[in-house]
Design a protein around this motif. Structure first.
Motif, PDB file in Angstrom:
ATOM      1  N   TYR B  33      -5.591  -2.526   8.042  1.00  0.00           N
ATOM      2  CA  TYR B  33      -4.427  -2.385   7.178  1.00  0.00           C
ATOM      3  C   TYR B  33      -3.150  -2.609   7.988  1.00  0.00           C
ATOM      4  O   TYR B  33      -3.060  -2.221   9.147  1.00  0.00           O
ATOM      5  CB  TYR B  33      -4.359  -0.975   6.583  1.00  0.00           C
ATOM      6  N   TYR B  35       0.969  -1.654   7.615  1.00  0.00           N
ATOM      7  CA  TYR B  35       2.016  -0.899   6.934  1.00  0.00           C
ATOM      8  C   TYR B  35       3.326  -1.112   7.690  1.00  0.00           C
ATOM      9  O   TYR B  35       3.319  -1.505   8.849  1.00  0.00           O
ATOM     10  CB  TYR B  35       1.719   0.612   6.958  1.00  0.00           C
ATOM     11  N   ARG B  37       7.512   0.703   8.172  1.00  0.00           N
ATOM     12  CA  ARG B  37       8.515   1.693   7.817  1.00  0.00           C
ATOM     13  C   ARG B  37       9.871   1.092   8.142  1.00  0.00           C
ATOM     14  O   ARG B  37      10.167   0.779   9.296  1.00  0.00           O
ATOM     15  CB  ARG B  37       8.308   2.997   8.586  1.00  0.00           C
ATOM     16  N   LYS B  41      12.720   5.035   5.929  1.00  0.00           N
ATOM     17  CA  LYS B  41      12.186   5.319   4.594  1.00  0.00           C
ATOM     18  C   LYS B  41      10.672   5.535   4.682  1.00  0.00           C
ATOM     19  O   LYS B  41      10.132   5.761   5.754  1.00  0.00           O
ATOM     20  CB  LYS B  41      12.524   4.167   3.659  1.00  0.00           C
ATOM     21  N   GLU B  42      10.017   5.480   3.538  1.00  0.00           N
ATOM     22  CA  GLU B  42       8.589   5.767   3.547  1.00  0.00           C
ATOM     23  C   GLU B  42       7.818   4.640   4.216  1.00  0.00           C
ATOM     24  O   GLU B  42       8.283   3.513   4.340  1.00  0.00           O
ATOM     25  CB  GLU B  42       8.067   5.987   2.116  1.00  0.00           C
ATOM     26  N   ILE B  43       6.639   4.968   4.654  1.00  0.00           N
ATOM     27  CA  ILE B  43       5.732   3.984   5.228  1.00  0.00           C
ATOM     28  C   ILE B  43       5.107   3.241   4.059  1.00  0.00           C
ATOM     29  O   ILE B  43       4.464   3.850   3.198  1.00  0.00           O
ATOM     30  CB  ILE B  43       4.657   4.678   6.078  1.00  0.00           C
ATOM     31  N   PHE B  45       2.711   0.187   2.414  1.00  0.00           N
ATOM     32  CA  PHE B  45       1.548  -0.675   2.572  1.00  0.00           C
ATOM     33  C   PHE B  45       1.952  -2.132   2.479  1.00  0.00           C
ATOM     34  O   PHE B  45       2.763  -2.519   1.623  1.00  0.00           O
ATOM     35  CB  PHE B  45       0.544  -0.332   1.474  1.00  0.00           C
ATOM     36  N   PHE B  91       3.061  -0.635  11.432  1.00  0.00           N
ATOM     37  CA  PHE B  91       1.857   0.091  11.816  1.00  0.00           C
ATOM     38  C   PHE B  91       0.615  -0.678  11.376  1.00  0.00           C
ATOM     39  O   PHE B  91       0.590  -1.295  10.319  1.00  0.00           O
ATOM     40  CB  PHE B  91       1.807   1.469  11.135  1.00  0.00           C
ATOM     41  N   PHE B 107      -4.589   5.130  12.877  1.00  0.00           N
ATOM     42  CA  PHE B 107      -3.361   4.360  13.025  1.00  0.00           C
ATOM     43  C   PHE B 107      -3.066   4.043  14.482  1.00  0.00           C
ATOM     44  O   PHE B 107      -3.322   4.851  15.380  1.00  0.00           O
ATOM     45  CB  PHE B 107      -2.174   5.123  12.433  1.00  0.00           C
ATOM     46  N   GLY B 108      -2.482   2.891  14.682  1.00  0.00           N
ATOM     47  CA  GLY B 108      -1.957   2.524  15.985  1.00  0.00           C
ATOM     48  C   GLY B 108      -0.572   3.101  16.202  1.00  0.00           C
ATOM     49  O   GLY B 108       0.009   3.696  15.287  1.00  0.00           O
ATOM     50  N   PRO B 109      -0.002   2.911  17.388  1.00  0.00           N
ATOM     51  CA  PRO B 109       1.304   3.486  17.719  1.00  0.00           C
ATOM     52  C   PRO B 109       2.467   2.768  17.057  1.00  0.00           C
ATOM     53  O   PRO B 109       3.585   3.274  17.048  1.00  0.00           O
ATOM     54  CB  PRO B 109       1.375   3.367  19.235  1.00  0.00           C
TER      55      PRO B 109
END
Lengths: 112, 116
Positions: B33, B35, B37, B41-43, B45, B91, B107-109
């Motif tokens: 996946y 994503y 940000r 704001k929100e993360i 998809f 992400f 999740f990755g960094p």
């Protein structure tokens, strides 16, 4: 469409005090619910998740969350906050193997 | 076992340039996946691969974004040409593909992209 609301952008608590971070969601079916934490320079770490069953979920680092279907809420709690808990917290809703929808995040500051 | 890795960790480019972000999922994870940000704001998809196929790309903002996952291993996300509003943290996450069970997304960094 699924959505998540985290009403509190920023919360400050004293070390040792209790914590509650609010999360409300909108989802058409029984949701998968998650809380993630992101510390500075780190990736997202899963704190806990809810799928079904017991509505009180225990997670890592002493966190717990309670699923309340009637209120469409999944609030995160911790009885005694440590300075290392200062971070940004994200609530998310999603389906298995599908995309997750995140809230805007709540930044937690811990006062000594 | 190594977690999800992303490269680079930071990228600063000028408007109009091209940038390619890379994600290496956890070995054996067929779900991948992306994503992002933007501006605190929100993360949000962006898209979802199952092996090398795009399962869901409903979150891709426009045709300046191109994601690939050749061979079903690592993935790249190219932004061409980059615009100021593309700045943010990107992400990547991966999960196993096991029917009937919940598959946690790891999740990755993230890659912090700054477009000047």
């Amino acid at each position: 469409a699924q959505s998540v609301t985290q009403p509190d952008i920023h919360i400050t608590v004293s070390e040792g005090a209790s914590l509650e971070l609010r999360c409300n969601y909108s989802y058409g079916a029984t949701p998968y619910l998650f809380w993630y934490v992101q510390s500075p320079g780190q990736g997202l770490q899963l704190l806990l998740k809810y799928f079904s069953g017991d509505t009180l979920v225990q997670g890592i680092k002493g966190f717990e969350a309670e699923f309340k279907r009637s209120q469409s809420s999944f609030n995160l709690r911790k009885p005694s906050v440590h300075w290392s808990d200062a971070a940004e917290y994200f609530c998310a809703v999603g389906a298995n193997a599908g995309k997750s929808t995140f809230g805007d995040g709540t930044t937690l500051t811990v006062k000594p | 076992e190594a977690g999800v890795t992303q490269f680079p960790s930071h990228s600063v480019i000028e408007k109009g340039q091209t940038v390619t972000l890379r994600c290496d999922p956890i070995s054996g994870h067929d779900n991948l996946y992306w994503y992002r940000r933007v501006m605190g704001k929100e993360i949000k998809f962006l898209l979802h691969f199952v092996k090398e196929s795009k399962q869901d790309e409903s979150g891709m903002p426009n045709n300046r974004f191109l994601a690939e996952r050749t061979g079903g291993t690592y993935s790249t996300l190219k932004v061409q040409p980059a615009e100021l509003e593309d700045s943010g943290v990107y992400f990547c996450a991966s999960s196993a593909l096991t029917s009937g069970f919940y598959n946690e997304q790891f999740f990755g960094p993230g890659t912090r992209l700054t477009v000047l």
